[in-house]
Design an enzyme around this catalytic site. Structure first.
Site, PDB file in Angstrom:
ATOM      1  N   TYR A 180       0.692  -1.275  -0.114  1.00 51.80           N
ATOM      2  CA  TYR A 180       0.261   0.086   0.591  1.00 51.80           C
ATOM      3  C   TYR A 180       0.827   0.684  -0.390  1.00 51.80           C
ATOM      4  CZ  TYR A 180      -3.818   2.902   1.559  1.00 51.80           C
ATOM      5  OH  TYR A 180      -4.917   3.950   1.838  1.00 51.80           O
ATOM      6  N   LYS A 183       1.448   4.143  -2.916  1.00 48.15           N
ATOM      7  CA  LYS A 183       0.504   5.691  -2.577  1.00 48.15           C
ATOM      8  C   LYS A 183       1.561   6.679  -3.158  1.00 48.15           C
ATOM      9  CE  LYS A 183      -3.603   5.157  -1.660  1.00 48.15           C
ATOM     10  NZ  LYS A 183      -4.984   5.272  -2.279  1.00 48.15           N
TER      11      LYS A 183
HETATM   12  P1  NAI Z   1     -13.242   2.467   1.419  1.00 47.39           P
HETATM   13  O1  NAI Z   1     -12.585   1.025   1.517  1.00 47.39           O
HETATM   14  O2  NAI Z   1     -14.073   2.841   2.279  1.00 47.39           O
HETATM   15  O3  NAI Z   1     -14.046   2.527   0.069  1.00 47.39           O
HETATM   16  C1  NAI Z   1     -13.045   2.178  -0.943  1.00 47.39           C
HETATM   17  C2  NAI Z   1     -13.417   2.701  -2.426  1.00 47.39           C
HETATM   18  O4  NAI Z   1     -12.825   2.429  -3.590  1.00 47.39           O
HETATM   19  C3  NAI Z   1     -15.038   2.041  -2.819  1.00 47.39           C
HETATM   20  O5  NAI Z   1     -15.691   3.034  -3.107  1.00 47.39           O
HETATM   21  C4  NAI Z   1     -14.537   1.181  -3.680  1.00 47.39           C
HETATM   22  O6  NAI Z   1     -16.170   0.577  -4.119  1.00 47.39           O
HETATM   23  C5  NAI Z   1     -13.326   1.255  -4.068  1.00 47.39           C
HETATM   24  N1  NAI Z   1     -12.453   0.168  -4.948  1.00 47.39           N
HETATM   25  C6  NAI Z   1     -11.740  -0.406  -4.252  1.00 47.39           C
HETATM   26  N2  NAI Z   1     -11.231  -1.306  -5.300  1.00 47.39           N
HETATM   27  C7  NAI Z   1     -11.722  -0.678  -6.552  1.00 47.39           C
HETATM   28  C8  NAI Z   1     -11.623  -1.834  -8.330  1.00 47.39           C
HETATM   29  N3  NAI Z   1     -10.882  -2.278  -8.258  1.00 47.39           N
HETATM   30  N4  NAI Z   1     -12.506  -0.578  -8.803  1.00 47.39           N
HETATM   31  C9  NAI Z   1     -12.842   0.584  -8.876  1.00 47.39           C
HETATM   32  N5  NAI Z   1     -13.334   0.856  -7.494  1.00 47.39           N
HETATM   33  C10 NAI Z   1     -12.534   0.587  -6.593  1.00 47.39           C
HETATM   34  O7  NAI Z   1     -12.079   2.936   2.001  1.00 47.39           O
HETATM   35  P2  NAI Z   1     -11.578   4.407   1.982  1.00 47.39           P
HETATM   36  O8  NAI Z   1     -11.167   4.746   3.165  1.00 47.39           O
HETATM   37  O9  NAI Z   1     -12.716   5.706   1.988  1.00 47.39           O
HETATM   38  O10 NAI Z   1     -10.961   5.568   0.895  1.00 47.39           O
HETATM   39  C11 NAI Z   1     -10.642   5.743  -0.755  1.00 47.39           C
HETATM   40  C12 NAI Z   1      -9.002   6.443  -0.390  1.00 47.39           C
HETATM   41  O11 NAI Z   1      -9.099   7.421   0.303  1.00 47.39           O
HETATM   42  C13 NAI Z   1      -8.461   5.390  -1.316  1.00 47.39           C
HETATM   43  O12 NAI Z   1      -7.614   4.868  -2.317  1.00 47.39           O
HETATM   44  C14 NAI Z   1      -7.770   5.373   0.277  1.00 47.39           C
HETATM   45  O13 NAI Z   1      -6.210   4.615  -0.389  1.00 47.39           O
HETATM   46  C15 NAI Z   1      -7.503   6.649   0.767  1.00 47.39           C
HETATM   47  N6  NAI Z   1      -6.488   6.887   2.339  1.00 47.39           N
HETATM   48  C16 NAI Z   1      -7.652   6.320   2.945  1.00 47.39           C
HETATM   49  C17 NAI Z   1      -7.903   6.717   4.323  1.00 47.39           C
HETATM   50  C18 NAI Z   1      -7.927   6.437   5.461  1.00 47.39           C
HETATM   51  O14 NAI Z   1      -7.693   6.672   6.532  1.00 47.39           O
HETATM   52  N7  NAI Z   1     -10.076   6.165   5.191  1.00 47.39           N
HETATM   53  C19 NAI Z   1      -6.001   7.526   4.944  1.00 47.39           C
HETATM   54  C20 NAI Z   1      -5.344   7.223   3.626  1.00 47.39           C
HETATM   55  C21 NAI Z   1      -5.698   7.116   2.182  1.00 47.39           C
END
Ligand code: NAI
Length: 233
Positions: A143, A147
């Site tokens: 990861y 990133k």
């Molecule tokens: P989440 O797991 O709630 O949502 C992730 C989203 O990405 C979902 O809508 C899922 O359907 C979509 N997704 C996953 N694989 C996919 C694929 N192959 N094709 C299309 N869509 C896909 O996660 P969250 O927390 O909302 O994360 C959103 C972004 O923020 C991610 O890139 C994550 O790495 C980043 N992030 C999140 C943090 C956190 O603390 N929640 C911290 C730092 C970064």
């Protein structure tokens, strides 16, 4: 804020859903993607939902026509996954799945819309990376690498596209309360965060909206950290 056409990947939950809602509240036209559109939680006259799996080149190719017709002026590459494991146990699949979704997926979708932005001579590309890519995190070699890769992609693209008035930035959240982090909050973690709390989705959404606005015209190639002070250079 002048209204724009905005494409957001992974808009069905967590940070992506908040970003979709934020742009809709400001009167923008939104194209949100999701892997199963029958389960998309938001309805609006200003919203189109399309199926897209960013880890699948065929799915991205199928999505191309929809993206071309929509003509995004702002792209938010939000979709991402984790598959954590300690390094010596991390399988090739765990490594490749995360790199392919987070990094290659961001590359694929950006490539799809960059041409249109070049023609429009205006664009905003916002990539959601993570502080994990800057500070490293045990159990997240895949990861963190994906990133950091996004941050490097951001800087190269900012240099390539800047002359056409396209800004490219990444936003690196710390720990934000979503499905991805639901098991992580504990006292030890909170002690490491100067502001003493997990972030909420709106902490990220407000930065995405600012970077998309005309007020951020002269900001490009940056990784903007929103983490309550967890990581300081
Ligand atoms: P989440 O797991 O709630 O949502 C992730 C989203 O990405 C979902 O809508 C899922 O359907 C979509 N997704 C996953 N694989 C996919 C694929 N192959 N094709 C299309 N869509 C896909 O996660 P969250 O927390 O909302 O994360 C959103 C972004 O923020 C991610 O890139 C994550 O790495 C980043 N992030 C999140 C943090 C956190 O603390 N929640 C911290 C730092 C970064």
């Amino acid at each position: 804020m002048e209204t724009k056409k905005v494409l957001i990947t992974g808009g069905n939950r967590g940070i992506g859903k908040g970003i979709v809602e934020g742009f809709l509240e400001n009167g923008n036209q939104v194209l949100a993607t999701c892997r199963d559109i029958t389960k998309f939680p938001i309805k609006s006259d200003h919203l189109t939902v399309a199926e897209l799996d960013i880890s699948d080149a065929d799915s991205v190719e199928n999505f191309k026509k929809i993206a071309d017709e929509f003509g995004p002026e702002i792209l938010v590459n939000n979709a991402g996954i984790t598959k954590d494991n300690i390094f010596l146990r991390m399988s090739d699949d765990e490594w490749l799945d995360v790199i392919d979704t987070n990094l290659t997926g961001t590359f694929r979708v950006t490539k799809l819309v960059a041409k249109g932005m070049l023609k429009q001579k205006w664009g905003r590309i916002i990539n959601i990376s993570s502080v994990s890519g800057m500070m490293g995190n045990p159990g997240q070699a895949n990861y963190s690498a994906s990133k950091s890769g996004i941050d490097g992609l951001t800087r190269s693209l900012a240099k390539e596209l800047g002359s056409r008035n396209i800004t490219v930035n990444s936003i690196a959240p710390g720990f934000i309360s979503t499905d991805m982090t639901e098991n992580l909050a504990n006292d030890d973690l909170l002690k490491k965060i100067p502001l003493g709390r997990m972030g909420v989705v709106d902490d990220v959404v407000s930065l995405v909206l600012f970077i998309s606005s005309e007020d951020a015209n002269y900001i490009t190639g940056q990784t903007l950290v929103v983490d309550g002070g967890l990581f300081m250079k």
